[in-house]
Scaffold this active site. Sequence first.
Site, short mmCIF file in Angstrom:
data_model
loop_
_atom_site.label_atom_id
_atom_site.label_comp_id
_atom_site.label_asym_id
_atom_site.label_seq_id
_atom_site.Cartn_x
_atom_site.Cartn_y
_atom_site.Cartn_z
N HIS A 59 0.84 -1.20 0.00
CA HIS A 59 0.00 0.00 0.00
C HIS A 59 0.87 1.24 0.00
CE1 HIS A 59 0.72 -0.28 4.37
NE2 HIS A 59 0.31 0.98 4.47
N HIS A 61 0.71 5.69 0.98
CA HIS A 61 0.02 6.86 1.54
C HIS A 61 0.61 8.08 0.84
CE1 HIS A 61 -1.69 4.56 4.83
NE2 HIS A 61 -0.48 4.11 5.14
N TYR A 147 11.69 4.46 0.14
CA TYR A 147 10.56 4.87 -0.70
C TYR A 147 9.66 5.87 0.03
CZ TYR A 147 12.29 0.50 -2.57
OH TYR A 147 13.10 -0.52 -3.03
#
Length: 176
Positions: A59, A61, A147
Site C-alpha cells: 500500500h 500513503h 521509498y
Amino acid sequence: MTDYRRTLIPGATYFFTVNLANRRKTLLIDHIDLLRDAIRYTRQRHPFLIDAMVVLPDHLHAIWTLPWGDADFPLRWRLIKTWFSRNLPLDEHRRASRVDKGESGILQRRYWEHLIRDEIDFARHVDYIHWNPVKHGYVARVVDWPYSTFHRFVDNGVLTKNWACAANGAGFGEHD
C-alpha cells in the site's frame, strides 16, 4: 447501503491510502520504477503537487495538493492505477471477477481519501506517512526506508535524519 460521496474541492490538499488487491504481494516496491513512471505520466497530463508520500510493499500513503480550479483527484488515481497495472509483467495473477469487469485486479478498486483541514491536520498526516514503514516493522528507523519523501524533508532541512527514533515515535496515526 450508504451513498458515499467524495469531497471534491478545487485546489485542496488530500491524504490518500491506496492498497493492492492482494495485500500479501509486494508489487509496489518490486516495481517501484513503474509506479514512479505512472505518477510521472499522470502529473504530465494532470498536474498536482506531492506534499508527502510513502510506498510500502502492499500500500501507499500520499498527500497531494491539486491546482487551483481543479478537484479531480479520482481521474488522477484512475490514470496512475491503470498505467501501473497495464505495464506490470503479464505473469501477475488477476482475479476472474476483475477480468470479467475489465479491471486489472492489481490494486483495490477503492481508496481512502481525507480532506486536509488545517496545518495541524497536515503535519499529523505527514508524520503518519513518514512513520509508516517503522509502524509496519519494515525498518527500525524512518531514515532507513528508501521509498519515502522523508528524504526530501531531510534534504530541505525540514526534518533531521534521526527524526522520530523508535523511542519517541509512538502515537503517530489518524486517531491522535
